[in-house]
Design a protein around this motif. Structure first.
Motif, PDB file in Angstrom:
ATOM      1  N   ILE A  20       0.832  -1.198   0.000  1.00 49.30           N
ATOM      2  CA  ILE A  20       0.000   0.000   0.000  1.00 49.30           C
ATOM      3  C   ILE A  20       0.869   1.251   0.000  1.00 49.30           C
ATOM      4  O   ILE A  20       0.588   2.218  -0.718  1.00 49.30           O
ATOM      5  N   GLY A  21       1.943   1.240   0.782  1.00 50.46           N
ATOM      6  CA  GLY A  21       2.855   2.385   0.776  1.00 50.46           C
ATOM      7  C   GLY A  21       3.473   2.610  -0.591  1.00 50.46           C
ATOM      8  O   GLY A  21       3.569   3.744  -1.068  1.00 50.46           O
ATOM      9  N   ALA A  25       2.747   5.804  -3.144  1.00 50.95           N
ATOM     10  CA  ALA A  25       3.786   6.684  -3.685  1.00 50.95           C
ATOM     11  C   ALA A  25       3.484   7.022  -5.150  1.00 50.95           C
ATOM     12  O   ALA A  25       3.629   8.173  -5.580  1.00 50.95           O
ATOM     13  N   PHE A  26       3.051   6.034  -5.923  1.00 43.30           N
ATOM     14  CA  PHE A  26       2.676   6.290  -7.313  1.00 43.30           C
ATOM     15  C   PHE A  26       1.425   7.166  -7.382  1.00 43.30           C
ATOM     16  O   PHE A  26       1.326   8.066  -8.220  1.00 43.30           O
ATOM     17  N   TRP A  27       0.454   6.891  -6.515  1.00 38.60           N
ATOM     18  CA  TRP A  27      -0.771   7.694  -6.457  1.00 38.60           C
ATOM     19  C   TRP A  27      -0.418   9.154  -6.148  1.00 38.60           C
ATOM     20  O   TRP A  27      -0.953  10.073  -6.782  1.00 38.60           O
ATOM     21  N   ALA A  28       0.471   9.338  -5.159  1.00 41.30           N
ATOM     22  CA  ALA A  28       0.859  10.695  -4.778  1.00 41.30           C
ATOM     23  C   ALA A  28       1.513  11.430  -5.946  1.00 41.30           C
ATOM     24  O   ALA A  28       1.240  12.610  -6.176  1.00 41.30           O
ATOM     25  N   GLY A  33       0.155  15.240  -7.466  1.00 43.90           N
ATOM     26  CA  GLY A  33       1.151  16.183  -7.965  1.00 43.90           C
ATOM     27  C   GLY A  33       2.457  16.213  -7.189  1.00 43.90           C
ATOM     28  O   GLY A  33       3.187  17.201  -7.239  1.00 43.90           O
ATOM     29  N   LYS A  34       2.771  15.141  -6.487  1.00 41.50           N
ATOM     30  CA  LYS A  34       4.032  15.081  -5.742  1.00 41.50           C
ATOM     31  C   LYS A  34       5.206  14.895  -6.706  1.00 41.50           C
ATOM     32  O   LYS A  34       5.041  14.498  -7.852  1.00 41.50           O
ATOM     33  N   SER A  35       6.386  15.115  -6.212  1.00 37.84           N
ATOM     34  CA  SER A  35       7.612  14.991  -6.998  1.00 37.84           C
ATOM     35  C   SER A  35       7.830  13.555  -7.478  1.00 37.84           C
ATOM     36  O   SER A  35       7.491  12.600  -6.767  1.00 37.84           O
ATOM     37  N   PRO A  36       8.452  13.385  -8.652  1.00 37.82           N
ATOM     38  CA  PRO A  36       8.806  12.037  -9.111  1.00 37.82           C
ATOM     39  C   PRO A  36       9.771  11.322  -8.164  1.00 37.82           C
ATOM     40  O   PRO A  36       9.921  10.102  -8.245  1.00 37.82           O
ATOM     41  N   PRO A  41      11.284   5.429  -3.493  1.00 36.29           N
ATOM     42  CA  PRO A  41      10.885   4.638  -2.319  1.00 36.29           C
ATOM     43  C   PRO A  41       9.651   3.790  -2.605  1.00 36.29           C
ATOM     44  O   PRO A  41       9.486   2.706  -2.027  1.00 36.29           O
ATOM     45  N   GLY A  42       8.787   4.252  -3.488  1.00 34.11           N
ATOM     46  CA  GLY A  42       7.615   3.461  -3.850  1.00 34.11           C
ATOM     47  C   GLY A  42       8.015   2.147  -4.500  1.00 34.11           C
ATOM     48  O   GLY A  42       7.489   1.083  -4.158  1.00 34.11           O
TER      49      GLY A  42
END
Length: 112
Positions: A20-21, A25-28, A33-36, A41-42
């Motif tokens: 899920i984490g 990370a990909f969802w974020a 709109g989070k940084s690539p 870590p995803g």
């Protein structure tokens, strides 16, 4: 069997958090709109998830993965509430319960 069962439950729990984490990370990145940079870590978290499932005591990978599906559903509902702040409704709870019962049948059912 109980000790092995508790071990499996623990592995599944940690695996669910890792999956899920990693997926979040990909969802974020894509949806929030989070940084690539979130992708590194995803991907590592998803690799840990796959590695952990190899420790499940099962004669077949498919059975281990199928049982994990129920755990993943429950963990996702917990994530929904704990991380995203959306309280699960009765249908979320009922569906997760049915999935977890199915996972237990798959994982702990008697085999020849």
């Amino acid at each position: 069997m109980l000790t092995g069962g508790l071990k499996s439950v623990g592995i599944y729990g940690v695996a669910a958090a890792a999956e899920i984490g990693g997926c979040f990370a990909f969802w974020a990145w894509l949806r929030l709109g989070k940084s690539p940079v979130w992708l590194a870590p995803g991907m590592a978290s998803l690799a840990v998830f796959a590695w952990l499932l190899t420790f499940i005591d099962s004669s077949a990978a498919g059975r281990a993965y199928a049982a994990y599906g129920g755990v993943y559903i429950v963990a996702s509902i917990v994530w929904l509430w704990a991380v995203e702040g959306a309280r699960p409704d009765r249908w979320d709870t009922l569906g997760a319960s049915v999935a977890l019962i199915g996972a237990a049948i798959i994982l702990f059912g008697p085999r020849r």
